[in-house]
Design an enzyme around this catalytic site. Structure first.
Site, mmCIF file in Angstrom:
data_model
loop_
_atom_site.group_PDB
_atom_site.id
_atom_site.type_symbol
_atom_site.label_atom_id
_atom_site.label_comp_id
_atom_site.label_asym_id
_atom_site.label_seq_id
_atom_site.Cartn_x
_atom_site.Cartn_y
_atom_site.Cartn_z
ATOM 1 N N ASN A 147 0.834 -1.198 0.000
ATOM 2 C CA ASN A 147 0.000 0.000 0.000
ATOM 3 C C ASN A 147 0.875 1.257 0.000
ATOM 4 O O ASN A 147 2.058 1.180 0.325
ATOM 5 C CB ASN A 147 -0.914 -0.012 1.232
ATOM 6 C CG ASN A 147 -2.092 -0.942 1.041
ATOM 7 O OD1 ASN A 147 -2.668 -1.012 -0.031
ATOM 8 N ND2 ASN A 147 -2.446 -1.660 2.095
ATOM 9 N N CYS A 168 -5.342 -6.991 -3.613
ATOM 10 C CA CYS A 168 -5.861 -6.693 -2.274
ATOM 11 C C CYS A 168 -6.949 -7.704 -1.972
ATOM 12 O O CYS A 168 -7.582 -8.241 -2.880
ATOM 13 C CB CYS A 168 -6.411 -5.261 -2.245
ATOM 14 S SG CYS A 168 -7.091 -4.743 -0.651
ATOM 15 N N HIS A 169 -7.213 -7.977 -0.699
ATOM 16 C CA HIS A 169 -8.227 -8.969 -0.328
ATOM 17 C C HIS A 169 -9.516 -8.347 0.186
ATOM 18 O O HIS A 169 -10.382 -9.048 0.695
ATOM 19 C CB HIS A 169 -7.667 -9.935 0.727
ATOM 20 C CG HIS A 169 -6.981 -9.250 1.869
ATOM 21 N ND1 HIS A 169 -5.721 -9.584 2.288
ATOM 22 C CD2 HIS A 169 -7.368 -8.227 2.662
ATOM 23 C CE1 HIS A 169 -5.362 -8.823 3.299
ATOM 24 N NE2 HIS A 169 -6.348 -7.990 3.551
ATOM 25 N N HIS A 198 -9.928 -0.056 -1.738
ATOM 26 C CA HIS A 198 -10.456 0.286 -0.423
ATOM 27 C C HIS A 198 -11.722 1.157 -0.507
ATOM 28 O O HIS A 198 -12.289 1.503 0.530
ATOM 29 C CB HIS A 198 -9.411 0.968 0.473
ATOM 30 C CG HIS A 198 -8.308 0.050 0.883
ATOM 31 N ND1 HIS A 198 -7.300 0.446 1.741
ATOM 32 C CD2 HIS A 198 -8.027 -1.237 0.558
ATOM 33 C CE1 HIS A 198 -6.454 -0.558 1.924
ATOM 34 N NE2 HIS A 198 -6.881 -1.589 1.202
ATOM 35 N N TYR A 254 -11.471 7.658 5.050
ATOM 36 C CA TYR A 254 -11.427 8.155 3.675
ATOM 37 C C TYR A 254 -12.500 9.196 3.403
ATOM 38 O O TYR A 254 -12.556 9.759 2.304
ATOM 39 C CB TYR A 254 -11.620 7.010 2.674
ATOM 40 C CG TYR A 254 -10.713 5.831 2.866
ATOM 41 C CD1 TYR A 254 -9.394 6.005 3.273
ATOM 42 C CD2 TYR A 254 -11.168 4.539 2.641
ATOM 43 C CE1 TYR A 254 -8.561 4.923 3.452
ATOM 44 C CE2 TYR A 254 -10.342 3.454 2.807
ATOM 45 C CZ TYR A 254 -9.039 3.643 3.223
ATOM 46 O OH TYR A 254 -8.216 2.563 3.396
#
Length: 465
Positions: A147, A168-169, A198, A254
């Protein structure tokens, strides 16, 4: 015999998991793994643990370890990057300095001041990996787990000159949560997610052909465990109509609406019993409290007191499935981070998006998604603007552009004045100078590096990566 380089292999837990995932594929059980890390002790532990797992299962695979990146990459078919540049020392600055100015981050590795400065120090390292790959392993694929994913991948496309995909998971984990809320087996819940890493949105969820999008909110509200642990994510679902990937703590940092006006207001939107629920500096605190865990458990894993990962117990991490599809032709569908070339029509071309892709012997093939719902697109676009400025600054060493990027970060903008943003960034530049060569005159910039224009790279670009 695949030759697989793992850069940042001192990430002991993740490295062991990826190795055992790859060895779960019968065709890969004679793979050559080349581990590299700058932390010699962690590198040695990871290598010895993986050798022990290989020996226990009677496999012909081999593990070599090196402090030299070029030695690990030379001749590799695939290169994995799991590096965390600056380690916990730099990470602490990412969290603690912004907090002095009221910017309350839970993870701080994707957006916000922490995410921006994490990108500034990670991008040079990724571009050095790409340089070595161009010279020593020109046909290799870079699979990046480091990241901030969106910014790192954007910079690699701009200045890397190698084939690369970001993994990414978050989508897999969120899919499991949706299935749990709906009370359905995960394998029966079909879905499409699209957006940016994300902040990827489940724009289609169905069961046996019937849409379940409108069922997700009431199902989560009625589940007492989910309702308690996911207050921010559920509120966004309530307002937007679409569920977002990543944890409650991640999502809260975010956006401009949740982590402000003091602890009482913020407390409504976090789950404080686990770090990922949104506690201040949650991931940093978790890393600091558990940093000795691997060292303490190392001898127990080696002598069998603690159980190894069993061969065949394969995780949902994308990496091994991508290798399997590329090498065997067995088709795999996953959500990957690639460049937007008209695939999400209301996000900017060139930015990093996370969308469904199919993989087989022909390569990684992205799917066309079209328009995101307007509220989802608006949230993503706010982040994309920050990402674009940060990437440009990382490539050019432009300090003012870094400050402008942080100024436009949604969470920072909700709590800071312009003067505070400038002072905060100056303080972060001072504290993080050892890892920012492009800003302190100790290194080069990458904006004008000529890239190879051969047919292989051009085909890769046309394929969406």
């Amino acid at each position: 015999m695949l030759k697989i380089a793992m850069i940042g292999a001192g990430s002991i837990g993740f490295t062991r998991r990826l190795v055992m995932d790859i060895l779960a594929v019968p065709e890969f059980q004679n793979a050559q793994f080349r581990f590299m890390d700058i932390h010699e002790e962690n590198l040695e532990m990871a290598a010895n643990l993986c050798r022990a797992m290989i020996e226990k299962n009677g496999l012909p695979a081999t593990v070599s370890a090196a402090l030299d990146q070029r030695e690990a990459i030379a001749g590799a078919d695939y290169v994995f990057c799991t590096a965390r540049v600056g380690g916990l020392e730099a990470f602490a600055h990412d969290i603690e300095i912004p907090l002095k100015y009221g910017v309350d981050q839970c993870v701080g590795d994707t957006l916000g001041p922490g995410g921006v400065f994490f990108a500034l120090r990670t991008i040079p390292v990724l571009l050095d990996i790409a340089r070595d790959m161009r010279e020593l392993a020109p046909g290799a694929l870079l699979l990046n787990y480091s990241n901030p994913m969106a910014m790192n991948m954007w910079a690699l496309r701009r200045a890397g000159g190698v084939r690369a995909v970001g993994l990414c998971h978050g989508v897999q984990h969120s899919h499991a949560l949706i299935a749990q809320a709906l009370g359905l087996p995960k394998e029966e819940v079909d879905y499409t997610a699209a957006g940016i890493n994300h902040q990827t949105w489940f724009v289609q969820v169905s069961h046996r052909g019937r849409s379940l999008l409108k069922d997700i909110l009431p199902a989560m509200e009625k589940n007492p465990d989910i309702a308690e642990k996911e207050p921010c994510r559920i509120d966004v679902l309530r307002r937007f109509g679409y569920f977002s990937t990543e944890s409650n703590g991640h999502l809260s940092e975010y956006l401009p609406w949740y982590r402000k006006r003091g602890k009482e207001e913020t407390a409504k939107w976090i789950y404080d019993k686990v770090w990922i629920g949104g506690e201040t500096g949650g991931y940093l605190n978790h890393c600091l409290s558990s940093r000795d865990e691997y060292r303490d458990n190392y001898p127990k894993w080696l002598n069998g007191e603690l159980e190894f990962i069993k061969l065949g117990e394969r995780s949902e991490e994308h990496g091994s499935y991508i290798l399997e599809a590329l090498e065997t032709g067995r088709v795999y569908r996953g959500h990957f981070n690639i460049g937007n070339r008209g695939l999400i029509t209301n996000l900017p071309d060139g930015c990093t998006i996370e969308i469904p892709c199919y993989v087989d012997r022909n390569g990684i093939q992205p799917t066309f998604t079209g328009r995101l719902p307007l509220a989802c697109a608006a949230t993503c676009c706010a982040s994309v603007s920050v990402q674009e400025m940060a990437v440009e600054a990382a490539l050019t060493g432009d300090r003012e552009l870094v400050k402008q990027a942080v100024l436009h970060d949604p969470l920072t903008a909700a709590v800071c004045t312009t003067d505070e943003v400038w002072r905060m960034c100056d303080e972060m530049f001072d504290a993080l100078a050892p890892w920012l060569p492009q800003f302190n005159g100790a290194g080069r910039t990458w904006a004008d590096i000529p890239l190879p224009d051969d047919g292989r790279l051009r085909r890769a670009q046309l394929a969406g990566e």
